[in-house]
Design a protein around this motif. Structure first.
Motif, mmCIF file in Angstrom:
data_model
loop_
_atom_site.group_PDB
_atom_site.id
_atom_site.type_symbol
_atom_site.label_atom_id
_atom_site.label_comp_id
_atom_site.label_asym_id
_atom_site.label_seq_id
_atom_site.Cartn_x
_atom_site.Cartn_y
_atom_site.Cartn_z
ATOM 1 N N ASP A 459 27.833 52.546 33.943
ATOM 2 C CA ASP A 459 26.487 52.624 33.365
ATOM 3 C C ASP A 459 25.707 51.338 33.595
ATOM 4 O O ASP A 459 24.484 51.324 33.474
ATOM 5 C CB ASP A 459 26.579 52.894 31.863
ATOM 6 N N TYR A 460 26.409 50.270 33.877
ATOM 7 C CA TYR A 460 25.788 48.991 34.181
ATOM 8 C C TYR A 460 26.809 48.191 34.992
ATOM 9 O O TYR A 460 28.006 48.492 34.977
ATOM 10 C CB TYR A 460 25.386 48.235 32.902
ATOM 11 N N GLN A 461 26.372 47.181 35.722
ATOM 12 C CA GLN A 461 27.242 46.481 36.657
ATOM 13 C C GLN A 461 28.080 45.421 35.946
ATOM 14 O O GLN A 461 27.843 44.218 36.072
ATOM 15 C CB GLN A 461 26.417 45.881 37.793
ATOM 16 N N ASP A 462 29.089 45.914 35.230
ATOM 17 C CA ASP A 462 30.003 45.038 34.513
ATOM 18 C C ASP A 462 31.280 45.826 34.271
ATOM 19 O O ASP A 462 31.237 47.037 34.005
ATOM 20 C CB ASP A 462 29.384 44.591 33.190
ATOM 21 N N ALA A 463 32.438 45.139 34.342
ATOM 22 C CA ALA A 463 33.713 45.825 34.161
ATOM 23 C C ALA A 463 33.841 46.476 32.789
ATOM 24 O O ALA A 463 34.569 47.456 32.611
ATOM 25 C CB ALA A 463 34.868 44.833 34.375
ATOM 26 N N PHE A 464 33.112 45.968 31.814
ATOM 27 C CA PHE A 464 33.227 46.474 30.447
ATOM 28 C C PHE A 464 32.824 47.936 30.344
ATOM 29 O O PHE A 464 33.316 48.659 29.460
ATOM 30 C CB PHE A 464 32.380 45.613 29.516
ATOM 31 N N THR A 465 31.945 48.409 31.235
ATOM 32 C CA THR A 465 31.499 49.800 31.180
ATOM 33 C C THR A 465 32.647 50.775 31.406
ATOM 34 O O THR A 465 32.599 51.926 30.962
ATOM 35 C CB THR A 465 30.364 50.054 32.181
ATOM 36 N N PHE A 466 33.713 50.333 32.101
ATOM 37 C CA PHE A 466 34.898 51.166 32.286
ATOM 38 C C PHE A 466 35.888 50.969 31.137
ATOM 39 O O PHE A 466 36.456 51.938 30.627
ATOM 40 C CB PHE A 466 35.573 50.830 33.619
ATOM 41 N N LEU A 467 36.093 49.739 30.742
ATOM 42 C CA LEU A 467 37.093 49.444 29.715
ATOM 43 C C LEU A 467 36.741 50.053 28.368
ATOM 44 O O LEU A 467 37.614 50.576 27.660
ATOM 45 C CB LEU A 467 37.257 47.930 29.587
ATOM 46 N N GLU A 468 35.471 50.007 27.982
ATOM 47 C CA GLU A 468 35.084 50.463 26.645
ATOM 48 C C GLU A 468 35.313 51.950 26.438
ATOM 49 O O GLU A 468 35.399 52.424 25.313
ATOM 50 C CB GLU A 468 33.624 50.119 26.371
ATOM 51 N N MET A 506 39.037 40.619 30.300
ATOM 52 C CA MET A 506 38.832 41.959 30.866
ATOM 53 C C MET A 506 39.983 42.323 31.802
ATOM 54 O O MET A 506 40.443 43.479 31.809
ATOM 55 C CB MET A 506 37.487 42.023 31.593
ATOM 56 N N ALA A 507 40.463 41.360 32.585
ATOM 57 C CA ALA A 507 41.597 41.635 33.474
ATOM 58 C C ALA A 507 42.841 41.986 32.667
ATOM 59 O O ALA A 507 43.612 42.887 33.044
ATOM 60 C CB ALA A 507 41.856 40.432 34.375
ATOM 61 N N GLU A 508 43.046 41.299 31.550
ATOM 62 C CA GLU A 508 44.194 41.611 30.702
ATOM 63 C C GLU A 508 44.056 42.994 30.078
ATOM 64 O O GLU A 508 45.032 43.756 29.991
ATOM 65 C CB GLU A 508 44.343 40.546 29.610
ATOM 66 N N ALA A 509 42.849 43.343 29.674
ATOM 67 C CA ALA A 509 42.629 44.677 29.101
ATOM 68 C C ALA A 509 42.911 45.759 30.138
ATOM 69 O O ALA A 509 43.550 46.781 29.832
ATOM 70 C CB ALA A 509 41.201 44.789 28.584
ATOM 71 N N GLU A 510 42.446 45.572 31.368
ATOM 72 C CA GLU A 510 42.717 46.579 32.396
ATOM 73 C C GLU A 510 44.213 46.640 32.713
ATOM 74 O O GLU A 510 44.762 47.723 32.941
ATOM 75 C CB GLU A 510 41.923 46.285 33.673
ATOM 76 N N ARG A 511 44.887 45.481 32.715
ATOM 77 C CA ARG A 511 46.330 45.471 32.971
ATOM 78 C C ARG A 511 47.074 46.311 31.930
ATOM 79 O O ARG A 511 47.965 47.100 32.257
ATOM 80 C CB ARG A 511 46.857 44.029 32.971
ATOM 81 N N ILE A 512 46.707 46.155 30.654
ATOM 82 C CA ILE A 512 47.344 46.930 29.581
ATOM 83 C C ILE A 512 47.072 48.415 29.766
ATOM 84 O O ILE A 512 47.970 49.256 29.627
ATOM 85 C CB ILE A 512 46.836 46.446 28.210
ATOM 86 N N LEU A 513 45.835 48.757 30.094
ATOM 87 C CA LEU A 513 45.465 50.157 30.277
ATOM 88 C C LEU A 513 46.277 50.798 31.398
ATOM 89 O O LEU A 513 46.764 51.927 31.275
ATOM 90 C CB LEU A 513 43.971 50.239 30.583
ATOM 91 N N LEU A 514 46.445 50.070 32.505
ATOM 92 C CA LEU A 514 47.210 50.594 33.634
ATOM 93 C C LEU A 514 48.697 50.653 33.299
ATOM 94 O O LEU A 514 49.388 51.606 33.696
ATOM 95 C CB LEU A 514 46.972 49.728 34.870
ATOM 96 N N ALA A 515 49.204 49.654 32.582
ATOM 97 C CA ALA A 515 50.619 49.651 32.210
ATOM 98 C C ALA A 515 50.946 50.803 31.267
ATOM 99 O O ALA A 515 52.032 51.397 31.349
ATOM 100 C CB ALA A 515 50.993 48.318 31.571
ATOM 101 N N ASP A 516 50.016 51.134 30.395
ATOM 102 C CA ASP A 516 50.220 52.261 29.477
ATOM 103 C C ASP A 516 50.009 53.606 30.169
ATOM 104 O O ASP A 516 50.212 54.654 29.545
ATOM 105 C CB ASP A 516 49.274 52.150 28.282
ATOM 106 N N GLN A 517 49.593 53.578 31.421
ATOM 107 C CA GLN A 517 49.429 54.766 32.241
ATOM 108 C C GLN A 517 48.577 55.827 31.554
ATOM 109 O O GLN A 517 48.944 56.996 31.427
ATOM 110 C CB GLN A 517 50.800 55.348 32.599
ATOM 111 N N VAL A 518 47.413 55.389 31.097
ATOM 112 C CA VAL A 518 46.467 56.312 30.469
ATOM 113 C C VAL A 518 45.775 57.155 31.528
ATOM 114 O O VAL A 518 45.470 58.329 31.314
ATOM 115 C CB VAL A 518 45.418 55.526 29.647
#
Length: 569
Positions: A459-468, A506-518
């Motif tokens: 929705d905007y050019q920032d990684a947070f738009t995916f993480l949130e 943000m990198a740590e948040a994405e790492r957790i999301l991928l590790a949890d295999q959501v």
């Protein structure tokens, strides 16, 4: 790269074999525009414009609503950007520019934004657009009773979190009408992407009197009052949505198009044939299996460009078989050969990916999972080990439902993924396709879904738009992901003022999301369209925003039939 026999056969079915490359459709003769001539203000001269300024657009699925606070999906957003205007908007090249606000002030600490609305701003019924319209609309968005799917986009605003949780009334949101044309927003923390966020439909104003008079019917033709360059003229469900120029729009004199007609196409081949017949000026997408033919025969019309989005599948974590079974989710992830999917199925330059956030951001780089550097044989061997660890085997295989919304391209990908799971693990997959509204409803309710197609365009050019999206309380968290550590990281990211620390969080948040295999990431999107050479005001941009108010049609050089189909190849 290993092609298993069963997979090869099923991929041939998924892609329709190679018949599209042998039995080629005849090549159309595309209309050639006259040379563009501009006046001193940079506007096209009347002599080069087509007599009829009606733009016909393909638009994917049928929108479920035209209420900007309740709508979901790219097709709805395309229409809403024509009907409404936020405080900021976008230029053809994607730059953020003033919209309903002529300009704004930002406090030195980045916590207070004061927007100055254009005094000439008007609703489509001629009434002025006021700061109070934005105050009332934003309160509606954060009110849990409204059911706004993307309400959490306003989480940076003071008290929004407390309102989401039901601990404060919506009237406590940190927004104020300082005057009829001055709208002030107070933020919890500096938010680098805030001006970009304001181009999203969730932040648009709605006309209070119309909504209160008509209720949910306020989005129907004759009832809908909007503040954008166009107003709603007609809506024939599953057939067309027609917009007409809004004479009260604050910049109506600069809008050349008189009408815009948008068509829902669930079948890409139907849309492709309508373009070839001259019925469309641009398409929402094109059939994947026509890429090579289009490269040979329609290079003037074919537009392929990077897009800030990721195609993925998601697991329902609130019910069996994926609840509390991380090894099973990991096994299905590793069994997918993304290179085969992009080279043999999608075939449009999509980029295979093992992470959620697409590349291209100047200040962010995703963590790469270890298995991304493995060979596909190594991934498949580990997938089989994890599958057995999860409690399944050849004798006791997993039976799973893979759900997707009706689309030929989605069907091909789903068939190929099911084939890979079958060949590598022995999984039995039931494919279920659903009309878009039903699909979204089932995803949100989470009662019947197991694995489902998903995807996200930033929705905007920032990684947070995916993480949130995966915050436990986000309205689009259809996976039902609930990780307190992840939620806390998102809260830290929202409050972090130092760019390097914010990037690391943000990198740590994405790492957790991928590790949890959501999610099961598949590829990074590219936008793929056919655009009539006569259509101007179209520019590629990573957000793929194309507002009709910037577009117009040039006169055809040869006034013969608009798209003559010949037998030439």
């Amino acid at each position: 790269m290993r092609f298993l026999p069963g997979l090869l056969a099923l991929l041939m079915v998924a892609c329709g074999g190679d018949r599209s490359e042998v039995e080629e459709p005849s090549a159309p003769r595309l209309p050639q525009p006259v040379e563009l001539e501009l006046d001193d203000q940079g506007r096209p001269l009347p002599s080069v414009l087509a007599d009829e300024q009606v733009i016909h657009r393909g638009n994917g699925e049928e929108p479920q609503t035209l209420d900007p606070h309740l709508a979901e999906g790219v097709p709805s957003a395309n229409i809403l950007r024509d009907l409404f205007e936020g405080l900021t908007t976008t230029a053809p090249d994607g730059r953020i520019v003033p919209g309903a606000a002529a300009h704004w002030d930002i406090s030195r600490d980045g916590l207070v934004y004061t927007f100055y609305l254009r005094p000439e701003g008007r609703w489509s019924n001629g009434e002025p657009v006021t700061a109070e319209d934005f105050v009332w609309s934003w309160r509606r968005v954060v009110d849990p009773a409204s059911g706004a799917a993307y309400g959490r986009m306003l989480a940076p605003v003071v008290n929004a979190g407390e309102i989401f949780a039901g601990r404060l009334p919506a009237e406590e949101l940190g927004v104020t009408a300082l005057s009829p044309t001055s709208f002030q927003v107070r933020l919890n923390d500096p938010t680098p992407y805030f001006l970009g966020l304001l181009t999203h439909p969730t932040t648009y104003p709605v006309h209070r009197a119309s909504l209160e008079a008509y209720g949910s019917a306020h989005v129907r033709p004759g009832n809908l009052v909007s503040n954008g360059a166009f107003r709603l003229l007609d809506w024939q469900v599953r057939s067309r949505i027609e917009l007409e120029k809004n004479p009260h729009y604050r910049a109506a004199d600069s809008v050349i198009a008189e009408r815009v007609v948008l068509y829902p196409f669930e079948d890409e081949n139907t849309e492709f044939n309508r373009f070839r017949a001259g019925d469309l000026h641009w398409t929402y997408q094109v059939p994947n299996n026509q890429f090579r033919w289009l490269q040979r025969n329609m290079t003037e019309a074919l537009v392929v460009a990077p897009w800030f989005g990721t195609y993925f599948f998601s697991f329902n974590l609130n019910r069996p078989p994926f609840r509390d079974n991380l090894p099973l989710r990991q096994a299905l992830n590793l069994a997918i050969d993304r290179e085969i999917l992009t080279e043999k199925v999608t075939r449009f330059g999509e980029i295979p990916t093992y992470h959620l956030i697409p590349p291209g951001l100047p200040d962010y780089e995703s963590p790469i999972p270890e298995h991304a550097d493995w060979t596909q044989d190594e991934r498949q061997a580990e997938a089989l080990r994890l599958y057995r660890q999860a409690g399944y085997s050849e004798d006791e295989p997993l039976t799973v439902e893979l759900r997707y919304n009706t689309s030929e391209n989605h069907r091909k990908i789903a068939v190929a993924v099911a084939a890979m799971w079958k060949d590598v693990l022995g999984v039995r997959t039931r494919l279920i396709n659903e009309e878009f509204r039903v699909f979204l409803q089932n995803r949100a309710q989470g009662r019947v879904t197991e694995v489902f197609r998903a995807g996200w365009i930033g929705d905007y050019q920032d990684a947070f738009t995916f993480l949130e999206l995966f915050h436990s309380e986000h309205g689009r968290n259809d996976a039902g992901y609930d990780n307190p550590r992840f939620d806390r990281l998102l809260e830290q990211i929202a409050g972090e003022r130092i760019p390097s620390r914010r990037r690391n969080l943000m990198a740590e948040a994405e790492r957790i999301l991928l590790a949890d295999q959501v999610v099961l990431p598949v590829y990074v999107y590219v936008s793929k369209r056919l655009v009539d050479p006569r259509l101007r005001g179209w520019d590629n941009n990573i957000m793929d925003y194309h507002l009709s108010q910037h577009m117009y049609l040039l006169r055809e050089r040869d006034p013969a039939s608009p798209l003559q189909v010949t037998d030439e190849n």
